[in-house]
Design an enzyme around this catalytic site. Structure first.
Site, mmCIF file in Angstrom:
data_model
loop_
_atom_site.group_PDB
_atom_site.id
_atom_site.type_symbol
_atom_site.label_atom_id
_atom_site.label_comp_id
_atom_site.label_asym_id
_atom_site.label_seq_id
_atom_site.Cartn_x
_atom_site.Cartn_y
_atom_site.Cartn_z
ATOM 1 N N HIS B 168 0.820 -1.205 0.000
ATOM 2 C CA HIS B 168 0.000 0.000 0.000
ATOM 3 C C HIS B 168 0.860 1.264 0.000
ATOM 4 C CE1 HIS B 168 -3.311 2.675 0.907
ATOM 5 N NE2 HIS B 168 -4.077 1.703 0.490
ATOM 6 N N PRO B 169 0.524 2.206 -0.885
ATOM 7 C CA PRO B 169 1.411 3.348 -1.079
ATOM 8 C C PRO B 169 1.290 4.479 -0.071
ATOM 9 C CG PRO B 169 -0.412 3.484 -2.596
ATOM 10 C CD PRO B 169 -0.595 2.212 -1.840
ATOM 11 N N CYS B 170 0.376 4.382 0.877
ATOM 12 C CA CYS B 170 0.153 5.604 1.663
ATOM 13 C C CYS B 170 1.332 5.995 2.546
ATOM 14 C CB CYS B 170 -1.138 5.537 2.471
ATOM 15 S SG CYS B 170 -1.255 4.103 3.492
ATOM 16 N N GLY B 171 2.257 5.083 2.788
ATOM 17 C CA GLY B 171 3.409 5.472 3.597
ATOM 18 C C GLY B 171 4.613 5.895 2.776
#
Lengths: 657, 221
Positions: B168-171
């Site tokens: 997941h790219p949110c970090g």
């Protein structure tokens, strides 16, 4: 001394990429329907590139013809590259598992073998050698269960008597150092040129000066000079050191028929990391004797050169040593319901991961919620519950969907209103299923018995039955939402919930104001004397009576500002989630918003109020706390004790007082 | 790459294209003996992504035969005997082989690259997350469980429309920010921030899926 053993070829292995089945399913659903005519497909393979693992004949999404094209009668061979030599094939897909097993495998194999035989005799196989590796695939695609049964066949013309192996060794042991260098260079050049990279059969000529050239097999005549070593090369998918790969079988057949050679020196070309690997590659010599069997029967002495005499064929793929078809299940990646479930779970998991590590998803998904009322409040509460991952929802309502309902009651559409209108409970359940197929929703068409409303004598038994049903419903759920449109309809449920200490949430609407509250614990829920939070009726001083008789029309229908119901419903569900995450659950004290109470900061979801009263005219909202009343008409211990649990007591309250 | 983007750890989609070309050139030159990355155009031929496919992993897991039999727990169909001749060798691979595909795809909403991956066995049967974890080297398993920035989810591949696993790219922008800020002056001088974005990004992300960036590539950072 060379041993006179027969050449034993390693069988071709198949590999079907998931994408092939996805594409095929879509083709079947959108275009083919029940049409089960054979479909031309393209397989792809490449020379072995790993010393311990053989390469496969692969099917990808691109193996199938494009959906927009018309059916082509010729084999559709899509473009290849050095890692994907295209090979023509045919797919027979049946519409039932019975017809899959009933396919005549012998004759299907024979038909494909005949195509190869014809291509050899007409010379097509020399021009386009990939046809030598033509294959067959039978399948049954079960598009309800998303499982695919399939079986490959790689037709090989059987030499009778079989070819004998004179010699087989590593190519590096066969060639001299000079020759090996030149052969590698020539092969790498062949493999790097876009014109020849995907041509799987070729000739290797080594002249007396150790200079090697790689040529197209149609140039066979040009290689006929003394002193030249001539090898028949082919991309070998197999990695084994003592066996050549399957493509050699039909290659030998071609060589025998077209050029009538008895002794064939071949190169099993294999690679490592993209370059020719002569340590992995094999060079061997095979002896082909003129096939006797058929020729003897026809007596024309031509043997294999007789186009009419089709040899036997073998080639059905063995599955881990057994003669059975294979089966693959792709339900997890294709079944829309499963995909919806994992997407829903993903959302909640993301929330937990990024913002709320203490989110208890298990508690939410295992909670059973009972919604009394499937109107403006009920519809919104149901949707919000699903968004939080609640799967078990029961809706109780005895009304039918009216024409004015769809606007404010978010689970209904115009279709539900036609022909007198569907029962709300039923329509709501259907609607929830359309939104999220994995929901476990149940609808109960039932009126909630109310005190003070006159009951005709013939209805007595029905009303008592309803009481019993309501009791059972409350008993079998974990949380109850009171979302009906009258005060008195909340009375019996409140009593029942208090009796069984169930989490109870009430939402009530005025014209431009709302109340959302959680009932306190039941009177028998704990031994200590602590003050319980109140229920909906605790602050009342009068018993609930019939509020609907003798009123004007606008007082009978609850007229509220449309924005109220969604706000109140949302708060009701958030309140439930708050209770679930509070360590004391139903026993939690009522907290006030903006309080300096340090306890409220510790809860990750924030404060857990007792009552929330809001006003749209002010765009304001406030939290309140109310304690239970000992003389509450609904939840006081004296009242409940009076009820006990027999129906005759029920009668005394429900029937005309 | 604008300094504004740089300071946020993100990059624009055009910059992603530039970074990808530089990355492919770099990787395919330095690591010529490794499998090569390719640039794949989406069917609209406008956007593209990086692809590294058919990475072969010999698994130590046992072969289990259930997959081969016709249908889960149903009829045992009596097949007609099929002709097999003596010239046929049926060989079974001694160990279970797993194949991995990796795609690096630009994410418009987060403005960072995202690693998509999937794994499958010889039969094409997709592997579950727990089976993939068994394949991962120890340092990857640790990275996955420890880091608060690594979260594997299963989502629809933006172009292939099938579920793939992704990190997941949110970090991403948060830790990319750290990587770039560490060497602000050096980067400003050489001005090759974009070209190195993907190497830097993959050096972190790759750890999670057990993909090590060869040292020669890391030297440039």
């Amino acid at each position: 001394m060379a041993s006179e053993s027969i050449v034993v070829f390693a069988q071709f292995q198949s590999a079907v990429d998931e994408g092939f089945w996805h594409r095929f399913s879509s083709l079947k659903l959108n275009k083919l329907g029940i049409d089960d005519s054979p479909i031309p497909i393209t397989g792809f393979y490449a020379p072995c590139s790993h010393p311990q693992v053989s390469n496969h004949l692969t099917l990808l999404a691109e193996s199938l013809p494009s959906e927009s094209n018309e059916q082509s009668s010729t084999a559709a061979t899509s473009g290849g590259n050095r890692n994907r030599c295209p090979v023509p094939g045919i797919l027979y897909n049946t519409n039932t598992i019975e017809s899959f097993h009933a396919l005549d495998k012998k004759s299907l194999l024979k038909a494909e073998a005949k195509k190869i035989w014809d291509d050899i005799h007409t010379g097509k196989a020399v021009e386009d050698s990939a046809v030598l590796s033509r294959f067959l695939l039978i399948s049954f695609a079960d598009l309800k269960k998303w499982t695919f049964h399939y079986w490959f066949a790689f037709p090989a013309l059987v030499l009778d008597p079989p070819a004998t192996l004179v010699d087989l060794r590593r190519a590096s042991q066969y060639f001299s150092l000079e020759e090996a260098k030149s052969v590698s260079a020539a092969c790498n050049e062949w493999r790097n040129s876009s014109l020849t990279a995907d041509v799987p059969f070729f000739l290797v000529c080594v002249d007396p000066n150790s200079l090697a050239t790689v040529k197209h097999i149609k140039d066979w005549e040009t290689c006929q000079s003394d002193g030249n070593k001539l090898l028949f090369g082919f991309y070998d998918p197999c990695h084994l050191p003592n066996n050549p790969g399957w493509p050699l079988r039909n290659f030998l057949a071609l060589i025998s028929v077209r050029w009538n050679l008895k002794s064939v020196r071949f190169l099993c070309y294999r690679e490592n990391r993209g370059f020719a690997d002569l340590g992995l590659s094999l060079v061997g010599e095979a002896l082909i004797t003129v096939p006797q069997g058929r020729a003897a029967k026809t007596g024309n002495g031509l043997g294999w050169r007789d186009h009419q005499c089709l040899p036997n064929a073998v080639g059905w793929e063995q599955n881990k040593g057994r003669q059975v078809s294979r089966c693959i299940s792709l339900a997890k990646s294709m079944d829309p319901t499963r995909l919806a479930i994992s997407a829903a779970d993903l959302n909640l998991k993301l929330m937990r991961w990024r913002a709320l590590p203490s989110l208890n998803l298990n508690a939410l998904s295992s909670m059973k919620c009972l919604l009394l009322g499937a109107g403006t409040l009920g519809c919104q509460v149901a949707r919000m519950l699903m968004a939080w991952g609640v799967r078990k929802i029961t809706l109780v309502d005895n009304g039918r969907v009216a024409m004015s309902n769809p606007l404010r009651q978010s689970l209904y559409t115009l279709d539900d209103c036609l022909n007198g209108g569907e029962y709300k409970a039923t329509a709501a359940v259907k609607s929830l299923g359309r939104i999220f197929p994995a929901v476990d929703a149940e609808g109960v068409v039932m009126a909630i018995p109310m005190p003070g409303h006159p009951v005709p004598s013939q209805e007595e038994d029905n009303v008592l039955e309803d009481c019993r049903r309501l009791h059972d419903l409350v008993d079998s759920h974990d949380a109850v939402f009171l979302l009906t449109d009258t005060r008195e309809s909340r009375w019996l449920p409140t009593l029942l919930c208090a009796n069984t200490n169930k989490i109870t949430i009430t939402a009530a609407l005025g014209f431009d104001s709302f109340l959302v509250m959680r009932h306190g614990a039941g009177p028998f829920s704990s031994n200590d004397e602590r003050q319980r939070l109140g229920c909906y009726f605790c602050s009342d001083v009068v018993a609930p009576i019939d509020s609907t008789a003798n009123r004007t029309l606008d007082q009978q229908c609850t007229v509220t500002r449309p924005g109220l119901a969604p706000i109140a419903s949302a708060l009701a569900v958030e309140l439930l989630v708050g209770i679930l995450h509070h360590p004391q659950g139903i026993f939690a004290d009522g907290e006030l918003a903006n309080s300096s109470n340090s306890g409220s900061c510790e809860q990750p979801l924030g404060v857990l109020p007792h009552q929330i009263r809001g006003s749209l005219s002010q765009f304001s909202q406030m939290t309140l706390v109310g304690q239970s009343s000992n003389s509450c008409t609904a939840c006081s211990s004296t009242n409940i004790r009076k009820e006990e649990w027999n129906l005759s007591s029920k009668q005394s309250i429900i029937l005309p007082i | 790459m604008s300094t504004k983007e740089e300071s946020r750890g993100t990059l624009s989609s055009t910059d992603f294209g530039v970074a990808a070309s530089a990355f492919i050139l770099n990787w395919n030159t330095i690591c010529s003996s490794f499998p090569q990355w390719t640039w794949v155009l989406s069917h609209h031929q406008v956007e593209g992504y990086l692809s590294l496919e058919n990475i072969l992993l010999s698994s130590t897991q046992e072969e289990h035969g259930e997959l081969s039999f016709p249908g889960p727990g149903k009829h045992s169909h009596q097949e007609d005997p099929i002709d097999v001749d003596d010239a046929t060798l049926v060989h079974i691979n001694p160990c279970k082989v797993h194949y991995y595909d990796l795609h690096i795809i630009y994410c418009n909403s987060y403005r960072v690259p995202v690693l998509y991956f999937r794994a499958y066995d010889n039969d094409g049967e997709p592997l579950e997350c727990d089976e993939i974890e068994k394949d991962l080297p120890a340092y990857s398993k640790k990275a996955l469980s420890d880091s608060k920035w690594t979260f594997i989810t299963q989502e629809e591949h933006p172009y292939l429309n099938r579920p793939w696993y992704k990190l997941h790219p949110c970090g991403t922008s948060e830790w990319m920010k750290l990587l770039f800020h560490a060497d602000d002056d050096a980067l400003a001088k050489t001005g090759v921030a974009i070209e190195l974005y993907l190497v830097a990004w993959l050096s972190v992300v790759g750890l999670v899926v057990g993909l090590r960036i060869p040292f020669e590539m890391m030297k440039q950072l």
